[in-house]
Structure formats: structure tokens, C-alpha cells
Design a protein around this motif. Structure first.
Motif, PDB file in Angstrom:
ATOM      1  N   GLU A   1      20.352 -37.099  -7.954  1.00  0.00           N
ATOM      2  CA  GLU A   1      20.355 -36.490  -6.455  1.00  0.00           C
ATOM      3  C   GLU A   1      19.339 -37.135  -5.303  1.00  0.00           C
ATOM      4  O   GLU A   1      18.720 -36.222  -6.166  1.00  0.00           O
ATOM      5  CB  GLU A   1      21.489 -36.127  -6.350  1.00  0.00           C
ATOM      6  CG  GLU A   1      22.803 -35.884  -5.464  1.00  0.00           C
ATOM      7  CD  GLU A   1      23.443 -34.610  -5.170  1.00  0.00           C
ATOM      8  OE1 GLU A   1      24.915 -34.728  -5.440  1.00  0.00           O
ATOM      9  OE2 GLU A   1      23.172 -33.629  -5.971  1.00  0.00           O
ATOM     10  N   THR A   2      20.170 -37.302  -4.753  1.00  0.00           N
ATOM     11  CA  THR A   2      18.781 -38.137  -3.680  1.00  0.00           C
ATOM     12  C   THR A   2      19.460 -36.636  -2.949  1.00  0.00           C
ATOM     13  O   THR A   2      20.934 -36.298  -2.451  1.00  0.00           O
ATOM     14  CB  THR A   2      18.655 -39.300  -2.911  1.00  0.00           C
ATOM     15  OG1 THR A   2      20.055 -39.197  -2.006  1.00  0.00           O
ATOM     16  CG2 THR A   2      17.958 -39.485  -3.715  1.00  0.00           C
ATOM     17  N   PRO A   3      18.321 -36.317  -1.390  1.00  0.00           N
ATOM     18  CA  PRO A   3      17.996 -35.279  -0.794  1.00  0.00           C
ATOM     19  C   PRO A   3      19.344 -35.913  -0.207  1.00  0.00           C
ATOM     20  O   PRO A   3      20.910 -35.401   0.661  1.00  0.00           O
ATOM     21  CB  PRO A   3      17.354 -35.465   0.049  1.00  0.00           C
ATOM     22  CG  PRO A   3      16.674 -35.466  -0.743  1.00  0.00           C
ATOM     23  CD  PRO A   3      16.645 -36.350  -1.844  1.00  0.00           C
ATOM     24  N   ALA A   4      19.573 -37.546   0.339  1.00  0.00           N
ATOM     25  CA  ALA A   4      20.600 -38.019   0.904  1.00  0.00           C
ATOM     26  C   ALA A   4      21.547 -37.636   0.558  1.00  0.00           C
ATOM     27  O   ALA A   4      22.795 -38.019   1.893  1.00  0.00           O
ATOM     28  CB  ALA A   4      19.907 -40.090   1.682  1.00  0.00           C
TER      29      ALA A   4
ATOM     30  N   GLY B   1      27.769 -33.167   1.710  1.00  0.00           N
ATOM     31  CA  GLY B   1      28.266 -31.830   2.451  1.00  0.00           C
ATOM     32  C   GLY B   1      27.638 -31.077   1.336  1.00  0.00           C
ATOM     33  O   GLY B   1      27.494 -29.921   2.000  1.00  0.00           O
ATOM     34  N   ARG B   2      26.648 -31.187   0.531  1.00  0.00           N
ATOM     35  CA  ARG B   2      26.099 -30.474   0.240  1.00  0.00           C
ATOM     36  C   ARG B   2      24.676 -30.011   0.384  1.00  0.00           C
ATOM     37  O   ARG B   2      24.246 -30.199   1.459  1.00  0.00           O
ATOM     38  CB  ARG B   2      26.278 -30.817  -1.436  1.00  0.00           C
ATOM     39  CG  ARG B   2      27.305 -30.706  -2.681  1.00  0.00           C
ATOM     40  CD  ARG B   2      26.690 -31.120  -3.928  1.00  0.00           C
ATOM     41  NE  ARG B   2      26.667 -32.561  -4.091  1.00  0.00           N
ATOM     42  CZ  ARG B   2      26.992 -33.585  -4.367  1.00  0.00           C
ATOM     43  NH1 ARG B   2      27.742 -33.568  -4.105  1.00  0.00           N
ATOM     44  NH2 ARG B   2      26.699 -34.118  -4.701  1.00  0.00           N
ATOM     45  N   PRO B   3      24.344 -28.482   0.390  1.00  0.00           N
ATOM     46  CA  PRO B   3      23.110 -28.205   0.610  1.00  0.00           C
ATOM     47  C   PRO B   3      21.932 -28.439   0.327  1.00  0.00           C
ATOM     48  O   PRO B   3      22.117 -29.118  -1.108  1.00  0.00           O
ATOM     49  CB  PRO B   3      23.125 -26.420   0.284  1.00  0.00           C
ATOM     50  CG  PRO B   3      24.282 -26.064  -0.453  1.00  0.00           C
ATOM     51  CD  PRO B   3      25.328 -27.360  -0.229  1.00  0.00           C
ATOM     52  N   PRO B   4      21.263 -28.426   0.998  1.00  0.00           N
ATOM     53  CA  PRO B   4      19.589 -29.301  -0.332  1.00  0.00           C
ATOM     54  C   PRO B   4      19.262 -27.764  -1.095  1.00  0.00           C
ATOM     55  O   PRO B   4      19.563 -27.150  -1.056  1.00  0.00           O
ATOM     56  CB  PRO B   4      19.213 -29.100   1.204  1.00  0.00           C
ATOM     57  CG  PRO B   4      19.592 -28.775   2.397  1.00  0.00           C
ATOM     58  CD  PRO B   4      20.511 -28.160   2.085  1.00  0.00           C
ATOM     59  N   TRP B   5      18.630 -28.959  -1.881  1.00  0.00           N
ATOM     60  CA  TRP B   5      17.932 -27.847  -3.194  1.00  0.00           C
ATOM     61  C   TRP B   5      16.915 -27.092  -2.808  1.00  0.00           C
ATOM     62  O   TRP B   5      16.501 -27.451  -1.588  1.00  0.00           O
ATOM     63  CB  TRP B   5      17.162 -28.822  -4.299  1.00  0.00           C
ATOM     64  CG  TRP B   5      18.063 -29.533  -5.200  1.00  0.00           C
ATOM     65  CD1 TRP B   5      18.292 -30.922  -4.708  1.00  0.00           C
ATOM     66  CD2 TRP B   5      19.494 -29.157  -5.736  1.00  0.00           C
ATOM     67  NE1 TRP B   5      19.231 -31.602  -5.275  1.00  0.00           N
ATOM     68  CE2 TRP B   5      20.066 -30.463  -6.038  1.00  0.00           C
ATOM     69  CE3 TRP B   5      19.810 -28.096  -6.367  1.00  0.00           C
ATOM     70  CZ2 TRP B   5      20.486 -30.757  -7.407  1.00  0.00           C
ATOM     71  CZ3 TRP B   5      20.810 -28.408  -7.092  1.00  0.00           C
ATOM     72  CH2 TRP B   5      21.530 -29.547  -7.276  1.00  0.00           C
ATOM     73  N   LEU B   6      16.759 -25.620  -3.281  1.00  0.00           N
ATOM     74  CA  LEU B   6      15.986 -24.844  -2.906  1.00  0.00           C
ATOM     75  C   LEU B   6      14.865 -25.403  -2.633  1.00  0.00           C
ATOM     76  O   LEU B   6      13.304 -25.326  -1.202  1.00  0.00           O
ATOM     77  CB  LEU B   6      15.568 -24.039  -3.549  1.00  0.00           C
ATOM     78  CG  LEU B   6      14.503 -22.586  -3.402  1.00  0.00           C
ATOM     79  CD1 LEU B   6      14.768 -22.524  -2.271  1.00  0.00           C
ATOM     80  CD2 LEU B   6      14.743 -21.583  -4.633  1.00  0.00           C
TER      81      LEU B   6
ATOM     82  N   GLY C   1      11.510 -21.154   3.539  1.00  0.00           N
ATOM     83  CA  GLY C   1      11.672 -21.705   5.001  1.00  0.00           C
ATOM     84  C   GLY C   1      13.694 -21.036   4.152  1.00  0.00           C
ATOM     85  O   GLY C   1      14.746 -21.486   4.886  1.00  0.00           O
ATOM     86  N   PHE C   2      13.688 -19.968   3.474  1.00  0.00           N
ATOM     87  CA  PHE C   2      15.005 -19.324   2.299  1.00  0.00           C
ATOM     88  C   PHE C   2      14.871 -17.911   2.917  1.00  0.00           C
ATOM     89  O   PHE C   2      13.623 -17.566   2.055  1.00  0.00           O
ATOM     90  CB  PHE C   2      14.900 -19.885   1.066  1.00  0.00           C
ATOM     91  CG  PHE C   2      15.891 -19.586   0.677  1.00  0.00           C
ATOM     92  CD1 PHE C   2      17.550 -20.055   1.030  1.00  0.00           C
ATOM     93  CD2 PHE C   2      16.087 -18.552  -0.234  1.00  0.00           C
ATOM     94  CE1 PHE C   2      18.558 -19.526   0.140  1.00  0.00           C
ATOM     95  CE2 PHE C   2      17.133 -18.223  -0.911  1.00  0.00           C
ATOM     96  CZ  PHE C   2      18.884 -19.020  -0.892  1.00  0.00           C
ATOM     97  N   ALA C   3      15.550 -17.370   3.511  1.00  0.00           N
ATOM     98  CA  ALA C   3      15.326 -16.022   4.670  1.00  0.00           C
ATOM     99  C   ALA C   3      15.922 -15.253   3.388  1.00  0.00           C
ATOM    100  O   ALA C   3      15.136 -13.839   4.049  1.00  0.00           O
ATOM    101  CB  ALA C   3      16.792 -16.146   5.673  1.00  0.00           C
TER     102      ALA C   3
END
Length: 167
Positions: free
Chosen positions: A8-11, A17-22, A29-31
Motif C-alpha cells: 500500500e502506498t501513501p497515495a 481515507g486512512r492516516p499515514p503510517w508512523l 511529527g507525532f505529538a
């Protein structure tokens, strides 16, 4: 012919509609990661002073909350101190045994108890507070007052988004 699973690509993720991988976001960038790292450093900086006073993180958090909200119900103390109930119960027993707090049955709810700071507990917290304040001030070095207020406002909004209690 081999059966290779499709990667699965980021696109693809964005389109679905799924969030990007960590790994795409990155730890910086992860609060939640940054908040845990900051609090881990804050607690580590205070550990030596707490140990010298015979206090654990759970006991110090309870004393800190009680310094502001004395006589709070034990169930609420756990939420405000951000300590699991079983850990808080042991910490509260220890604080009471050491004369730093006292526990009383809640007059409005006989099934609940309230916990109060004693004079010794207030004195212990008062000895710890300068170290806590200095660690706090170090975290905010170089950050002006307006930025600090905005940051606190953001934290309050985040807490409101995730909290499970009405307090």
C-alpha cells in the motif's frame, strides 16, 4: 508466478481515507511521542529530589494535586494525578502511613473516601515545588509568554477532545 502482497502506498492510504503510517509522519511529527518524551525527561529530572525525600512519582503527583485540591475523592485524585487506581491506592496508603496525608470516609458517599494533606505533606510538597518549578521553567526557556499561553490553550483543547470524565 508468485503471490506477492500488494504494498500500500501513501497515495493509496490517502485515497482510502486512512492516516499515514508512523514511518511517514516520523516520531518528531507525532505529538503523543513528543509529549511522552517531554514528560519522561521532566520526571527523570525530578527523580533524584523525590528519592531523597522518599517519594515516588505517584506519591509526588498525589501531593501536587492535593496541594491544589485538598480533600478530593480518591477516584478523582487518580484521574488528576494521572495514576492507575491500584498504584494510587498503594501510594495513598504509603502517604498516610508516613503522615503526609490522611484518609477519611466521604460524608456524602459512605462507599468513597477523601484524602487530605497533613502539615507534613504540605511541607514535603513545598520542599519539592521549587524543583518542579525550575524543571517547568527550563522546558519553556526561549518561549515567549504569548506562545506559552497558546500552547496551554492547545493542550486544554486536546484534553477536552480525549477526556473520559466531566472534570
Amino acid at each position: 508466478m508468485t503471490d506477492t502482497p500488494e504494498v500500500e502506498t501513501p497515495a493509496d492510504r490517502a485515497e482510502a481515507g486512512r492516516p499515514p503510517w508512523l514511518g511517514e509522519v516520523g516520531l518528531n511529527g507525532f505529538a503523543p511521542y513528543l509529549m511522552n518524551r517531554i514528560m519522561g525527561r521532566y520526571n527523570a529530572d525530578l527523580r533524584r529530589e523525590m528519592a531523597e525525600m522518599g517519594l515516588s512519582t505517584a506519591k509526588m503527583r498525589a501531593l501536587a494535586v492535593l496541594s491544589v485540591m485538598d480533600g478530593i475523592q480518591m477516584s478523582k485524585l487518580g484521574v488528576y494525578a494521572v495514576v492507575e487506581q491500584s498504584t494510587l491506592s498503594r501510594a495513598a496508603e504509603s502517604l498516610c502511613a508516613e503522615g503526609l496525608a490522611r484518609r477519611e470516609t466521604d460524608p456524602d458517599d459512605q462507599r468513597a473516601s477523601r484524602i487530605y494533606l497533613t502539615r507534613a505533606g504540605r511541607a514535603a510538597f513545598d520542599r519539592m515545588w521549587p524543583h518542579m518549578a525550575a524543571s517547568h521553567d527550563r522546558m519553556f526557556e526561549g518561549i515567549d509568554e504569548a506562545e506559552q499561553r497558546a500552547f496551554l490553550g492547545t493542550l486544554h483543547k486536546m484534553l477536552a477532545n480525549i477526556r473520559r470524565h466531566d472534570f
